[in-house]
Design a protein around this motif. Structure first.
Motif, PDB file in Angstrom:
ATOM      1  N   CYS A   1       0.837  -1.193   0.000  1.00 47.29           N
ATOM      2  CA  CYS A   1       0.000   0.000   0.000  1.00 47.29           C
ATOM      3  C   CYS A   1       0.872   1.243   0.000  1.00 47.29           C
ATOM      4  O   CYS A   1       1.991   1.227   0.518  1.00 47.29           O
ATOM      5  CB  CYS A   1      -0.921   0.012   1.212  1.00 47.29           C
ATOM      6  SG  CYS A   1      -2.127   1.360   1.120  1.00 47.29           S
TER       7      CYS A   1
ATOM      8  N   LEU B   1      -0.212   3.962   1.494  1.00 47.71           N
ATOM      9  CA  LEU B   1      -0.529   4.645   2.749  1.00 47.71           C
ATOM     10  C   LEU B   1      -0.256   3.686   3.914  1.00 47.71           C
ATOM     11  O   LEU B   1       0.017   2.508   3.693  1.00 47.71           O
ATOM     12  CB  LEU B   1      -1.993   5.110   2.773  1.00 47.71           C
ATOM     13  CG  LEU B   1      -2.439   6.117   1.696  1.00 47.71           C
ATOM     14  CD1 LEU B   1      -3.909   6.455   1.881  1.00 47.71           C
ATOM     15  CD2 LEU B   1      -1.586   7.378   1.727  1.00 47.71           C
ATOM     16  N   ARG B   2      -0.367   4.205   5.113  1.00 45.49           N
ATOM     17  CA  ARG B   2      -0.129   3.388   6.316  1.00 45.49           C
ATOM     18  C   ARG B   2      -1.182   3.710   7.363  1.00 45.49           C
ATOM     19  O   ARG B   2      -0.864   4.185   8.455  1.00 45.49           O
ATOM     20  CB  ARG B   2       1.263   3.703   6.905  1.00 45.49           C
ATOM     21  CG  ARG B   2       2.440   3.241   6.063  1.00 45.49           C
ATOM     22  CD  ARG B   2       2.660   1.733   6.234  1.00 45.49           C
ATOM     23  NE  ARG B   2       3.732   1.223   5.394  1.00 45.49           N
ATOM     24  CZ  ARG B   2       3.588   0.888   4.117  1.00 45.49           C
ATOM     25  NH1 ARG B   2       2.442   1.032   3.507  1.00 45.49           N
ATOM     26  NH2 ARG B   2       4.607   0.403   3.443  1.00 45.49           N
ATOM     27  N   CYS B   3      -2.450   3.507   7.019  1.00 43.65           N
ATOM     28  CA  CYS B   3      -3.521   3.899   7.938  1.00 43.65           C
ATOM     29  C   CYS B   3      -3.335   3.249   9.301  1.00 43.65           C
ATOM     30  O   CYS B   3      -2.990   2.072   9.387  1.00 43.65           O
ATOM     31  CB  CYS B   3      -4.876   3.520   7.356  1.00 43.65           C
ATOM     32  SG  CYS B   3      -5.168   4.296   5.767  1.00 43.65           S
TER      33      CYS B   3
ATOM     34  N   TYR C   1      -5.258   2.212  11.654  1.00 44.02           N
ATOM     35  CA  TYR C   1      -6.061   1.064  12.074  1.00 44.02           C
ATOM     36  C   TYR C   1      -5.796  -0.168  11.217  1.00 44.02           C
ATOM     37  O   TYR C   1      -6.332  -1.225  11.469  1.00 44.02           O
ATOM     38  CB  TYR C   1      -7.560   1.413  12.034  1.00 44.02           C
ATOM     39  CG  TYR C   1      -7.971   2.132  10.770  1.00 44.02           C
ATOM     40  CD1 TYR C   1      -8.023   1.470   9.550  1.00 44.02           C
ATOM     41  CD2 TYR C   1      -8.267   3.488  10.803  1.00 44.02           C
ATOM     42  CE1 TYR C   1      -8.380   2.129   8.397  1.00 44.02           C
ATOM     43  CE2 TYR C   1      -8.638   4.161   9.638  1.00 44.02           C
ATOM     44  CZ  TYR C   1      -8.681   3.466   8.443  1.00 44.02           C
ATOM     45  OH  TYR C   1      -9.026   4.123   7.293  1.00 44.02           O
ATOM     46  N   CYS C   2      -5.014  -0.001  10.157  1.00 48.24           N
ATOM     47  CA  CYS C   2      -4.827  -1.108   9.209  1.00 48.24           C
ATOM     48  C   CYS C   2      -3.426  -1.688   9.266  1.00 48.24           C
ATOM     49  O   CYS C   2      -3.257  -2.904   9.224  1.00 48.24           O
ATOM     50  CB  CYS C   2      -5.129  -0.615   7.798  1.00 48.24           C
ATOM     51  SG  CYS C   2      -5.003  -1.857   6.512  1.00 48.24           S
ATOM     52  N   MET C   3      -2.436  -0.831   9.348  1.00 48.53           N
ATOM     53  CA  MET C   3      -1.051  -1.311   9.327  1.00 48.53           C
ATOM     54  C   MET C   3      -0.304  -0.814  10.556  1.00 48.53           C
ATOM     55  O   MET C   3      -0.488   0.331  10.961  1.00 48.53           O
ATOM     56  CB  MET C   3      -0.332  -0.773   8.096  1.00 48.53           C
ATOM     57  CG  MET C   3      -0.841  -1.329   6.810  1.00 48.53           C
ATOM     58  SD  MET C   3       0.488  -1.349   5.611  1.00 48.53           S
ATOM     59  CE  MET C   3      -0.410  -1.796   4.139  1.00 48.53           C
TER      60      MET C   3
ATOM     61  N   GLY D   1      -4.441  -4.474   0.575  1.00 48.69           N
ATOM     62  CA  GLY D   1      -3.498  -3.455   0.141  1.00 48.69           C
ATOM     63  C   GLY D   1      -4.185  -2.418  -0.759  1.00 48.69           C
ATOM     64  O   GLY D   1      -5.397  -2.332  -0.773  1.00 48.69           O
ATOM     65  N   GLU D   2      -3.389  -1.668  -1.427  1.00 52.46           N
ATOM     66  CA  GLU D   2      -3.975  -0.714  -2.375  1.00 52.46           C
ATOM     67  C   GLU D   2      -3.909  -1.334  -3.772  1.00 52.46           C
ATOM     68  O   GLU D   2      -2.823  -1.499  -4.329  1.00 52.46           O
ATOM     69  CB  GLU D   2      -3.221   0.618  -2.297  1.00 52.46           C
ATOM     70  CG  GLU D   2      -3.630   1.631  -3.344  1.00 52.46           C
ATOM     71  CD  GLU D   2      -5.156   1.798  -3.472  1.00 52.46           C
ATOM     72  OE1 GLU D   2      -5.864   1.889  -2.457  1.00 52.46           O
ATOM     73  OE2 GLU D   2      -5.625   1.808  -4.628  1.00 52.46           O
TER      74      GLU D   2
ATOM     75  N   ASN E   1      -8.010   3.625  -1.941  1.00 56.03           N
ATOM     76  CA  ASN E   1      -7.870   4.877  -1.174  1.00 56.03           C
ATOM     77  C   ASN E   1      -7.922   6.099  -2.100  1.00 56.03           C
ATOM     78  O   ASN E   1      -7.799   7.234  -1.627  1.00 56.03           O
ATOM     79  CB  ASN E   1      -6.597   4.869  -0.330  1.00 56.03           C
ATOM     80  CG  ASN E   1      -5.319   4.789  -1.152  1.00 56.03           C
ATOM     81  OD1 ASN E   1      -5.221   5.350  -2.236  1.00 56.03           O
ATOM     82  ND2 ASN E   1      -4.319   4.097  -0.620  1.00 56.03           N
TER      83      ASN E   1
ATOM     84  N   HIS F   1      -4.636  -5.664   5.514  1.00 59.11           N
ATOM     85  CA  HIS F   1      -4.040  -5.180   4.271  1.00 59.11           C
ATOM     86  C   HIS F   1      -3.718  -6.318   3.306  1.00 59.11           C
ATOM     87  O   HIS F   1      -3.405  -6.068   2.150  1.00 59.11           O
ATOM     88  CB  HIS F   1      -2.786  -4.356   4.569  1.00 59.11           C
ATOM     89  CG  HIS F   1      -1.738  -5.142   5.286  1.00 59.11           C
ATOM     90  ND1 HIS F   1      -1.793  -5.366   6.638  1.00 59.11           N
ATOM     91  CD2 HIS F   1      -0.656  -5.793   4.827  1.00 59.11           C
ATOM     92  CE1 HIS F   1      -0.755  -6.109   6.979  1.00 59.11           C
ATOM     93  NE2 HIS F   1      -0.060  -6.380   5.900  1.00 59.11           N
TER      94      HIS F   1
HETATM   95 FE1  SF4 Z   1      -5.123   2.415   4.429  1.00 58.65          FE
HETATM   96 FE2  SF4 Z   1      -6.249   0.782   2.606  1.00 58.65          FE
HETATM   97 FE3  SF4 Z   1      -3.630   1.057   2.754  1.00 58.65          FE
HETATM   98 FE4  SF4 Z   1      -4.907  -0.219   4.733  1.00 58.65          FE
HETATM   99  S1  SF4 Z   1      -4.736  -0.890   2.648  1.00 58.65           S
HETATM  100  S2  SF4 Z   1      -3.220   1.271   4.912  1.00 58.65           S
HETATM  101  S3  SF4 Z   1      -6.813   0.968   4.762  1.00 58.65           S
HETATM  102  S4  SF4 Z   1      -5.107   2.685   2.251  1.00 58.65           S
END
Ligand code: SF4
Ligand code: SAM
Length: 264
Positions: A20, A22-24, A26-28, A67-68, A96, A260
């Motif tokens: 991904c 990003l590193r949200c 609540y997710c990673m 993941g993304e 995302n 993810h």
């Molecule tokens: Fe955020 Fe989606 Fe990446 Fe998880 S997979 S870190 S929710 S953008």
């Protein structure tokens, strides 16, 4: 196809990558994640074969996630291949949105019907904090690009705390653009806390219609269970069949913490 509790299974969610951009929070985990080896990730041919087999068993609805999904190289070709599979009536993606300015039109041209977009806030600083560095402008430009390309109806998914809902500004943002904003309560795998997605079927065990294919090629009958069946080890039909047969009546606490990789 029906599972042992009489539920019709017609929805396959496919995670195409565990990576991904990003590193949200609540997710990673902040420390980053151990990524799968390239050879352990299903190829596009394998994903298309699983989807074809699933369609043959009655799956009509497919969602591409991660993941993304848009960081996976060649994603447009995968969409093109999945869009051509007979019996798939609804082909969607969860993203995302940050790469949609680049890909929205090509995705639509390849046959993607619609996108769900994860957006928790429209406050730039809040977004940067929650995603550990993400650029809100890129996500907003992605939403516009998706609307322009006709990847509609778009739904915005907003992860909320136990007692909170989406912020007023986000609700207004959606309202002004005719986009539905849905709350997803933050889930915790260890204690088996999961929620019904407003306006969707996620988290509603008696009505669950889903199977998941994780990026490492395992068919998972339930997000809140550690049960999974490898398509590489068992073959497509066997892995899909066993997943349906072993779909638990309801989710519960589980060991994995791999949103993810499974894709939510
Ligand atoms: Fe955020 Fe989606 Fe990446 Fe998880 S997979 S870190 S929710 S953008
Ligand atoms: N990267 C894409 C995205 O963010 O839309 C797709 C993959 S992401 C894992 C899929 C969905 O899972 C997103 O809507 C995200 O908000 C949600 N999600 C991730 N971790 C979660 C958690 N702990 N509780 C609830 N939802 C979560």
């Amino acid at each position: 196809m029906k599972d042992t509790f009489g539920r019709t299974i017609n929805y396959l969610r496919i995670s195409v990558t565990d990576r991904c951009n990003l590193r949200c929070r609540y997710c990673m985990p902040a420390s980053g994640v151990k990524l799968l080896r390239h050879e352990d990730i299903l190829s596009f041919e394998e994903i298309a074969e699983v989807t074809r087999a699933a369609a043959g068993m009655g799956v009509t609805k497919v969602r591409i996630t991660g993941g993304e999904p848009l960081v996976r190289h060649g994603i447009i070709q995968l969409v093109e291949a999945l869009a051509q599979i007979e019996g798939i009536l609804d082909l969607a993606m969860t993203t995302n949105a940050t790469l949609l300015p680049k890909y929205a039109q090509a995705l639509a041209d390849a046959g993607l019907h619609r996108v769900n977009i994860s957006l928790d806030t429209i406050d730039p600083a809040g977004y940067k904090h929650l995603t550990r560095g993400g650029d809100l402008q890129a996500a907003l430009a992605g939403i516009e690009a998706a609307q322009r390309a006709g990847l509609t109806p778009i739904k915005l998914n907003c992860v909320t705390d136990e007692d909170g809902g989406p912020g007023e500004a986000l609700i207004e943002f959606g309202r002004a653009r005719g986009i539905e904003v849905r709350a997803i309560r933050r889930m915790d795998f260890g204690i088996g806390s999961f929620s019904v997605v407003e306006g969707g079927s996620g988290g509603d065990c008696p009505r669950c219609n889903r199977l998941r294919l994780s990026s490492d090629g395992r068919v998972r009958p339930c997000l809140f269970s550690d049960i999974s069946f490898s398509v590489r080890e068992l073959g497509l039909a066997e892995a899909l069949g066993r997943a349906v047969l072993n779909k638990p009546q309801a989710g519960g606490p589980c060991e994995h913490n791999w949103m993810h990789g499974i894709g939510g």
